[in-house]
Design an enzyme around this catalytic site. Structure first.
Site, short mmCIF file in Angstrom:
data_model
loop_
_atom_site.label_atom_id
_atom_site.label_comp_id
_atom_site.label_asym_id
_atom_site.label_seq_id
_atom_site.Cartn_x
_atom_site.Cartn_y
_atom_site.Cartn_z
N CYS A 51 0.83 -1.20 0.00
CA CYS A 51 0.00 0.00 0.00
C CYS A 51 0.87 1.26 0.00
O CYS A 51 1.85 1.35 0.74
CB CYS A 51 -0.91 0.00 1.23
SG CYS A 51 -2.05 1.41 1.27
N CYS B 138 0.15 5.07 6.89
CA CYS B 138 -0.50 4.88 8.20
C CYS B 138 0.50 4.23 9.16
O CYS B 138 0.99 3.13 8.90
CB CYS B 138 -1.74 4.00 8.05
SG CYS B 138 -2.89 4.58 6.78
N CYS C 167 0.22 0.48 10.32
CA CYS C 167 -0.15 -0.58 9.36
C CYS C 167 1.06 -1.33 8.78
O CYS C 167 1.91 -0.72 8.11
CB CYS C 167 -0.97 0.02 8.22
SG CYS C 167 -1.58 -1.27 7.10
N CYS D 127 -16.40 -9.54 5.46
CA CYS D 127 -15.79 -8.27 5.03
C CYS D 127 -14.51 -8.54 4.24
O CYS D 127 -13.67 -9.34 4.66
CB CYS D 127 -15.48 -7.40 6.24
SG CYS D 127 -14.99 -5.72 5.79
N CYS E 295 -19.45 -6.89 3.24
CA CYS E 295 -18.82 -5.61 3.58
C CYS E 295 -17.50 -5.52 2.84
O CYS E 295 -16.86 -6.53 2.57
CB CYS E 295 -18.61 -5.56 5.10
SG CYS E 295 -17.69 -4.11 5.68
N CYS F 293 -19.72 1.65 8.28
CA CYS F 293 -18.95 1.05 9.36
C CYS F 293 -17.71 1.92 9.57
O CYS F 293 -16.88 2.03 8.68
CB CYS F 293 -18.54 -0.38 8.99
SG CYS F 293 -17.44 -1.18 10.17
N ARG G 129 -18.24 -2.83 17.73
CA ARG G 129 -17.46 -4.03 17.45
C ARG G 129 -16.16 -4.07 18.23
O ARG G 129 -15.33 -3.16 18.12
CB ARG G 129 -17.17 -4.11 15.94
CG ARG G 129 -16.49 -5.39 15.52
CD ARG G 129 -16.59 -5.62 14.03
NE ARG G 129 -17.99 -5.75 13.65
CZ ARG G 129 -18.53 -5.18 12.58
NH1 ARG G 129 -17.80 -4.45 11.78
NH2 ARG G 129 -19.80 -5.37 12.31
#
Length: 335
Positions: free
Chosen positions: A68, A72, A75, A112, A144, A204, A276
């Site tokens: 990616c 972040c 991550c 998801c 999702c 979400c 969640r």
């Protein structure tokens, strides 16, 4: 001797009204209230809007892993960090549908699919995702996706394919956001949530604690979510799983009490949302998870992985459900 009349009166003064005009001061007062009082209040709200014996079981699959371009700080899938995550191209439709079938048979009611993309691009990979969404939806699972930033047109395509929910976390407060991510803005995230909502896809959105943020940052994130035009249908509360090779590799684990404060405050300010208990659950024992359920959590991710980080195995969750007399929530109950 206990005066039960007084206890009965005490419950009647708790305001369970759904509001979108919370102030930061009000949320701060809730967040900082004595922990047992906070749990009691959240449990009362939870029982008004939900069956406390039901917990939604979700499965999260990484359909495209690593590489990616984002930065972040938490991550391990960011290309710029040196972690043990191996880059994998987008899975085939057949592979994903087989995983969805396994999740269904193991008791999940929401599936998801996550791709390590900065944003969705209109290409063959997106066409494949559309086919995945159609296939999973036909199984009767709530489907999702979490694919990064999304245009209104892309959101509409996903909706037409049968997408039920879209995950796009705020991660933290607007004030602390630049300390964690510089490759996209807070406004970018809010715009994606707006595009999802306009397409009539369930939103979400939650965040992560334990990234070096202040308590005010945690309150600020909850304030942003609780004052959206519509509350997210699902609010994931994640504890940072510090991964070697990321800038946050040396962050200490947050305590269960910190998670409970977040869960309970989310439950009180967003009564109808599924709250969640997400990343970090693997580090909690059954008793700690039970306290989170008491405080208003009513959704978990099941399966051995949360994208790339460890998660409790199905058998462990099955045992916990038996001990706590919990039952999986059925699909599409919010429709």
């Amino acid at each position: 001797m206990i005066n039960f009349d007084l206890l009965e009166d005490r419950t009647t003064i708790i305001d369970h009204t759904i509001r979108n005009d919370w102030t930061k001061e009000e949320i701060s007062e809730i967040f900082h209230s004595p922990i047992l009082e906070l749990i009691y209040r959240a449990a009362s709200v939870h029982r008004q809007f939900h069956n406390p014996q039901e917990v939604q079981v979700c499965t999260l699959l990484s359909i495209k892993t690593g590489g990616c371009p984002e930065d972040c700080a938490y991550c391990p899938q960011a290309a710029r960090y040196h972690t043990e995550v191996k880059v994998h191209k987008l899975m085939t439709v057949k592979e994903v549908l087989a995983k969805a079938q396994q999740a269904l048979e193991a008791g999940s009611t929401r599936f998801c699919m996550g791709a390590a993309w900065r944003e969705v691009r209109d290409n063959k990979d997106f066409d494949k995702v559309i086919e995945m969404v159609k296939g999973v939806a036909q199984m009767g699972l709530e489907v999702c996706c979490t694919l990064g930033m999304l245009t209104p047109q892309q959101a509409q395509k996903l909706k037409e394919a049968g997408l039920y929910a879209y995950n796009h976390n705020l991660d933290t407060s607007e004030e602390y956001y630049d300390e964690i991510i510089t490759t996209r803005t807070y406004q970018d995230r809010l715009e994606t949530l707006e595009n999802v909502r306009k397409a009539k896809i369930s939103v979400c959105s939650g965040g992560i604690i334990g990234m070096g943020e202040s308590l005010n940052d945690r309150i600020g994130m909850l304030h942003t979510l609780a004052t959206l035009p519509e509350h997210p249908e699902s609010v994931p509360v994640n504890a940072l799983v510090a991964v070697e090779g990321t800038p946050l590799e040396n962050q200490e684990r947050v305590s269960v009490w910190e998670m409970i404060r977040m869960i309970a405050t989310a439950r009180i300010t967003m009564p109808k949302a599924m709250v969640r208990l997400s990343a970090g659950r693997v580090m909690m024992n059954m008793e700690e998870q039970a306290l989170c359920f008491l405080a208003g959590a009513n959704s978990i991710f099941a399966g051995e992985k949360l994208l790339t980080t460890p998660n409790p195995e199905y058998d462990k969750d099955r045992e916990m459900f038996q001990v706590l007399n919990l039952k999986p929530r059925k699909s599409y109950q919010n429709k």
